[in-house]
Design a protein around this motif. Structure first.
Motif, short mmCIF file in Angstrom:
data_model
loop_
_atom_site.label_atom_id
_atom_site.label_comp_id
_atom_site.label_asym_id
_atom_site.label_seq_id
_atom_site.Cartn_x
_atom_site.Cartn_y
_atom_site.Cartn_z
N GLU A 21 -33.79 -18.83 5.39
CA GLU A 21 -32.75 -18.43 6.35
C GLU A 21 -31.72 -19.51 6.69
O GLU A 21 -30.53 -19.25 6.72
N ILE A 22 -32.20 -20.75 6.93
CA ILE A 22 -31.23 -21.75 7.39
C ILE A 22 -30.35 -22.30 6.27
O ILE A 22 -29.35 -22.95 6.52
N PHE A 23 -30.76 -22.05 5.02
CA PHE A 23 -29.95 -22.54 3.90
C PHE A 23 -28.98 -21.48 3.41
O PHE A 23 -27.81 -21.72 3.20
N LEU A 24 -29.56 -20.29 3.20
CA LEU A 24 -28.77 -19.21 2.61
C LEU A 24 -28.87 -17.97 3.46
O LEU A 24 -29.96 -17.54 3.81
N HIS A 25 -27.74 -17.41 3.82
CA HIS A 25 -27.79 -16.11 4.47
C HIS A 25 -26.53 -15.37 4.08
O HIS A 25 -25.51 -15.98 3.77
N GLY A 58 -37.85 -13.69 12.13
CA GLY A 58 -37.40 -15.03 11.75
C GLY A 58 -36.45 -15.56 12.80
O GLY A 58 -36.67 -15.41 13.99
N HIS A 59 -35.35 -16.18 12.34
CA HIS A 59 -34.35 -16.67 13.28
C HIS A 59 -33.36 -15.55 13.56
O HIS A 59 -33.05 -14.76 12.70
N ASN A 60 -32.80 -15.56 14.78
CA ASN A 60 -31.75 -14.59 15.04
C ASN A 60 -30.46 -15.10 14.40
O ASN A 60 -30.36 -16.27 14.04
N PRO A 61 -29.46 -14.22 14.23
CA PRO A 61 -28.25 -14.62 13.49
C PRO A 61 -27.53 -15.81 14.12
O PRO A 61 -26.97 -16.64 13.40
N LEU A 62 -27.55 -15.93 15.44
CA LEU A 62 -26.88 -17.05 16.08
C LEU A 62 -27.62 -18.36 15.78
O LEU A 62 -27.01 -19.38 15.49
N ALA A 63 -28.96 -18.27 15.78
CA ALA A 63 -29.76 -19.45 15.47
C ALA A 63 -29.47 -19.89 14.04
O ALA A 63 -29.31 -21.07 13.74
N PHE A 117 -26.80 -19.38 12.37
CA PHE A 117 -25.45 -19.95 12.34
C PHE A 117 -25.48 -21.42 12.77
O PHE A 117 -24.94 -22.30 12.09
N MET A 118 -26.12 -21.68 13.88
CA MET A 118 -26.18 -23.05 14.40
C MET A 118 -26.96 -23.97 13.48
O MET A 118 -26.56 -25.10 13.21
N MET A 119 -28.10 -23.50 13.00
CA MET A 119 -28.93 -24.37 12.18
C MET A 119 -28.26 -24.67 10.86
O MET A 119 -28.34 -25.79 10.35
N HIS A 120 -27.60 -23.67 10.31
CA HIS A 120 -26.94 -23.91 9.04
C HIS A 120 -25.75 -24.86 9.21
O HIS A 120 -25.67 -25.88 8.55
N TRP A 121 -24.88 -24.51 10.13
CA TRP A 121 -23.63 -25.28 10.22
C TRP A 121 -23.78 -26.60 10.96
O TRP A 121 -23.25 -27.62 10.53
N MET A 122 -24.53 -26.60 12.04
CA MET A 122 -24.67 -27.87 12.76
C MET A 122 -25.77 -28.74 12.18
O MET A 122 -25.58 -29.92 11.93
N TYR A 123 -26.94 -28.13 11.96
CA TYR A 123 -28.05 -28.96 11.54
C TYR A 123 -28.01 -29.30 10.04
O TYR A 123 -27.94 -30.47 9.67
N VAL A 124 -28.04 -28.30 9.17
CA VAL A 124 -28.17 -28.59 7.73
C VAL A 124 -27.00 -29.45 7.24
O VAL A 124 -27.20 -30.49 6.64
N TRP A 125 -25.79 -29.02 7.57
CA TRP A 125 -24.65 -29.79 7.07
C TRP A 125 -24.53 -31.14 7.77
O TRP A 125 -24.14 -32.13 7.16
N GLY A 126 -24.89 -31.20 9.05
CA GLY A 126 -24.89 -32.48 9.76
C GLY A 126 -25.85 -33.46 9.09
O GLY A 126 -25.51 -34.62 8.86
N THR A 127 -27.04 -32.97 8.74
CA THR A 127 -28.03 -33.83 8.12
C THR A 127 -27.58 -34.27 6.72
O THR A 127 -27.72 -35.43 6.34
N VAL A 128 -27.04 -33.32 5.97
CA VAL A 128 -26.55 -33.67 4.63
C VAL A 128 -25.49 -34.77 4.76
O VAL A 128 -25.52 -35.77 4.03
N PHE A 129 -24.61 -34.62 5.73
CA PHE A 129 -23.57 -35.63 5.95
C PHE A 129 -24.19 -36.99 6.27
O PHE A 129 -23.78 -38.03 5.73
N MET A 130 -25.20 -36.98 7.13
CA MET A 130 -25.84 -38.24 7.51
C MET A 130 -26.53 -38.88 6.31
O MET A 130 -26.54 -40.10 6.16
#
Ligand code: HEM
Ligand code: SF4
Ligand code: SF4
Lengths: 362, 236
Positions: B93-97, B127-132, B134-147
Motif C-alpha cells: 500500500e505505501i509504495f504503490l496504490h 489496511g491503511h485508509n486512503p489518507l494514511a 497518501f501521507m505515508m507515500h508522499w511524506m514518508y517514503v519519498w522523504g526517506t528516499v531523499f534522505m
C-alpha cells in the motif's frame, strides 16, 4: 626554432638547479611520482612555449595577484615568462591600440593552438538592457571573449568568477554576471575550472605545466575541475580534524579553545563542504592557510558561496521565506505549527467524542 | 471507561501486518530517532570538550551512530520494498496504490472530512485508509528516499573517490544541487519534514486507536487488525 620554456628561464637568470627544483616540486604538487619531474623538465626544455591570451572580465584581479606570487622558483619573472603571455592587460607592457592589436594578432597567428585564460566573467545583462558593465577598448568584453574562445584550443576559467560567477554574480546580480561555461556562443573548446578566490598560485602554475608537459588537459571531475587539486575537501586534510572528531570546538574568537587551535566548525568553517587544496598545498609557498591562522574556511572555491548567509554561521541562511532563517529555525517553526494544530485537533476530537458518546455507542 | 454504555459485541479481526513489516516498522522508528538526534548534533554540536584531542572521539561517535543508523534505514527500506513484492497486499500500500481509481480519491475525501469533523464516522479499512496511504507515500517514503540519497552522497564525500557511495551518489548528486553546502541544507530541512510526518503519524495512530472503529497501534505489534463493531469493512 621557437623559444622553449627553458630558454626563457635561463634568459631570466634562473639556474639549472632551481629549474629542476621547480620541476620536482610541480610534480609533487600534482601528485605525480618523482620520475615525472624528469618528464616535466624534458618538456620544458624542448617544447615551444604555449601562447596564452589572458583576458579580464568583471573581476578583482586577485587571480593575477595570486599567480605572480607563485613560490617556485622566482615566480615574478619566471612563471610569467614561462608561458608566453601574449596579452594580459594587467601586466603587459603595451597599452592602448597597440595592446589590443596583440589580441587579434595572437588569435590569427595561433588559431586553435593557444590557451585562453579567463579571469573574471562577462555581464550578459548588457545584451538585454543595452547597458554597459565591462567595456574593453570600446567594445563589450563579451565580444572579445566570444571571439577568442571560438578560436582557442582550451579555456582555463581562473578563479571563482570565471568558474562559478563569484561576488559579481551574487544575488541580485545586477549585471547578469555569468561564468564562462554558461556564456552562450563561446564555441566548443574544453573548459577547465580552477576555482578559488583566488586560486592557489601553485595550483595555477601546475595546471599550466601539466597541459604543457602532457599536451592534454588534466583529468577533471564532473564539474570540470582538475581532480588532482579539487577531489578532496579542506576538512578531509585539515590538521585540526582530530579536534573535530574529538568534539573540541572554538566557541568564541577569544576563548581558550581558539588559543589552543581547536576546530573552527562552530565558527562557521566551510571546510566540510569545500573542495580545494588549501589544507595540503597551503598558501604563500606552503607557509600557512586560513584555518592555520585561526580563521574558518569561507568556502571561496564553491559555487555561490556569497549567497549562503554569514561566513560565520555553520548552518546556511535560507532567504526564500522572506525572513532570514536556517534549516533548524524553518523546521522548528513548521514543527511548532503542526504540533499546535495537532494539539488543537486533539482537543476538538476529545470534545466531539464526549458529545457523540451517547448516540455512537448505544 | 465506556463499559457502562457499551453493549456486548464481537470484535472481528484480520491479519494485516506480517512479521517482517512489523519488525521493520519498529527498527525503522528506532533508526529515525537515532538519525534525527545525531543529525541535529552534527549540525549544532554539543559544547566543546577541553583536554587532549586523543582522549575523546565524541563527534566521531555521533557521526558513526548517524552513519550506522543510516545504513539500517537504507537497507531497511530495501528490505521493506522487497516485502512489498512478496508480502501480502497491505505490504504494497505505501509504495504503490492506484491513484486513477476514483474510489481512492473518494475515500481520501471522506477521510479528510472525518478529520475536519464534517462526518460522524470514518470508514473501516483493514489496511491503511486512503489518507494514511497518501501521507505515508508522499511524506514518508519519498522523504526517506531523499534522505538516503543525499545522506549517502555526503557520506561518499568522506569515503572519497573510488568508494561505492561516491561513485553511486556523490558523483551526480552534488553537481545536481550545485555544491555540497546545499545538500547539507536540504538534508537538514527534510529532517524536519520527516519529524513533522512523525508528529502527525503518532498523533493520528493514537487518535484512531481511540476514536475509530479499528485497532491501530496494537496492530503494529500483533499484526492483527481488530474491529470494534461488526459493520462491513469498506476497504475502498
Ligand atoms: C531520517 C533520516 C535522516 C535524518 C533525519 C538525518 C539528519 C541529518 C542532519 C540534521 C544532518 C546535519 C546536516 C547539516 O546541517 O550539515 C545530517 C548530516 C549527515 N547525514 Fe543524515 N539524516 C538522515 C539519514 C541519513 C542517511 C540514510 C545517511 C547515509 C549514510 C546520512 C548521512 C549523513 C551524512 C554523511 C551527514 C554529514 C555529516 C557531516 O557533515 O559530518 N543521513 N543528517
Ligand atoms: S577547522 Fe574546518 S576544515 Fe578543519 S576540521 Fe574543523 S571544520 Fe573541518
Ligand atoms: S581555506 Fe577555504 S576560503 Fe580559504 S582560500 Fe581555501 S577554500 Fe578559500
Amino acid at each position: 626554432m621557437p623559444e622553449t620554456f627553458y630558454d626563457v628561464m635561463r634568459r631570466q637568470g634562473i639556474t639549472r638547479r632551481s629549474f629542476l627544483k621547480f620541476c620536482s616540486l610541480t610534480a609533487a604538487a600534482m601528485g605525480l611520482s618523482p620520475i615525472y619531474a624528469g618528464k616535466i623538465a624534458h618538456a620544458m626544455e624542448n617544447k615551444p612555449r604555449i601562447p596564452v591570451l589572458w583576458l579580464h572580465g568583471l573581476e578583482c584581479t586577485c587571480c593575477s595577484e595570486s599567480f605572480i606570487r607563485s613560490a617556485h622558483p622566482l615566480a615574478k619573472d619566471v612563471i610569467l615568462s614561462m608561458i608566453s603571455l601574449d596579452y594580459d592587460d594587467t601586466i603587459m607592457a603595451a597599452a592602448g591600440h597597440e595592446a589590443e592589436a596583440i589580441v587579434d594578432e595572437t588569435i590569427a597567428k595561433h588559431k586553435g593552438k593557444f590557451i585562453l585564460a579567463c579571469e573574471g566573467n562577462p555581464g550578459l545583462e548588457e545584451e538585454n538592457t543595452g547597458g554597459m558593465s565591462c567595456i574593453i577598448a570600446g567594445k563589450p568584453y563579451t565580444e572579445q571573449l566570444r571571439h577568442a574562445a571560438n578560436n582557442a584550443m582550451a579555456i582555463i576559467s581562473w578563479g571563482s568568477c570565471a568558474s562559478w560567477g563569484c561576488v559579481q554574480a551574487a544575488a541580485p546580480n545586477p549585471t547578469g554576471a555569468t561564468p564562462i561555461h554558461k556564456v552562450p556562443g563561446i564555441g566548443n573548446a574544453p573548459i577547465i575550472k580552477v576555482p578559488g578566490c583566488p586560486p592557489i598560485a601553485e595550483v595555477m602554475t601546475a595546471v599550466i605545466t601539466y597541459m604543457l608537459t602532457f599536451e592534454r588537459l588534466p583529468e577533471m571531475d564532473r564539474q570540470g575541475r582538475p581532480k588532482m587539486f579539487y577531489s578532496q575537501r579542506i576538512h578531509d586534510k585539515c590538521y585540526r580534524r582530530p579536534h573535530f572528531d574529538a568534539g573540541q570546538f572554538v566557541e568564541k574568537w577569544d576563548d581558550e579553545a581558539a588559543r589552543k587551535g581547536y576546530c573552527l566548525y562552530k565558527m562557521g568553517c566551510k571546510g566540510p563542504t569545500t573542495y580545494n587544496a588549501c589544507s595540503t598545498i597551503r598558501w604563500n609557498g606552503g607557509l600557512s592557510f586560513p584555518i592555520q591562522a585561526g580563521h574558518p574556511c569561507i568556502g571561496c572555491s564553491e559555487d555561490g558561496f556569497w549567497d549562503k548567509g554569514s561566513f560565520y554561521d555553520r548552518l546556511t541562511t535560507i532567504n526564500d521565506f522572506g525572513i532570514e532563517a536556517n534549516a533548524d529555525e524553518v523546521g522548528m517553526g513548521a514543527a511548532a505549527v503542526v504540533g499546535g494544530a495537532v494539539a488543537a485537533h486533539a482537543a476538538i476530537s476529545a470534545l466531539k467524542r464526549t458529545q457523540n458518546k451517547g448516540d455512537h455507542e448505544s | 471507561m465506556t463499559t457502562l454504555s457499551t453493549k456486548a459485541h464481537s470484535e472481528p479481526a484480520v491479519y494485516v501486518y506480517e512479521a517482517p513489516v512489523r519488525l521493520w516498522h519498529w527498527i525503522n522508528a528506532a533508526a529515525i530517532t537515532v538519525l534525527a538526534i545525531t543529525g541535529y548534533f552534527i549540525g549544532s554540536p554539543l559544547p566543546s570538550l577541553s583536554g587532549e584531542a586523543s582522549d575523546y572521539y565524541l563527534m566521531g561517535y555521533i557521526r558513526f551512530a548517524h552513519f550506522a543508523a543510516g545504513y539500517v534505514l537504507a537497507f531497511g527500506l530495501l528490505g521493506r520494498a522487497y516485502w512489498a513484492i512478496v508480502g501480502n497486499s497491505h505490504a504494497r500500500e505505501i509504495f504503490l496504490h492506484n491513484i486513477l481509481k476514483p474510489s481512492y480519491w473518494g475515500g481520501l475525501w471522506h477521510e479528510l472530512k472525518w478529520y475536519l469533523f464534517l462526518t460522524k464516522e470514518p470508514r473501516k479499512y483493514s489496511g491503511h485508509n486512503p489518507l494514511a496511504i497518501f501521507m505515508m507515500h508522499w511524506m514518508y517514503v519519498w522523504g526517506t528516499v531523499f534522505m538516503i540519497f543525499t545522506g549517502f552522497a555526503m557520506y561518499g564525500e568522506g569515503t572519497g573517490e573510488g568508494s561505492w557511495a561516491h561513485s553511486l551518489f556523490t558523483v551526480w548528486l552534488i553537481p545536481l544541487f550545485g555544491q555540497s553546502q546545499d545538500v547539507h541544507t536540504w538534508h537538514h530541512l527534510v529532517m524536519w519534514w520527516i519529524i513533522i510526518f512523525v508528529i502527525i503519524h503518532v498523533y493520528v495512530a493514537i487518535r484512531e486507536d481511540i476514536m475509530s472503529r479499528q485497532s491501530i497501534v496494537s496492530s503494529m505489534i500483533s499484526g492483527w487488525r481488530t474491529f470494534k463493531d461488526e459493520g462491513k469493512i469498506d476497504n475502498d
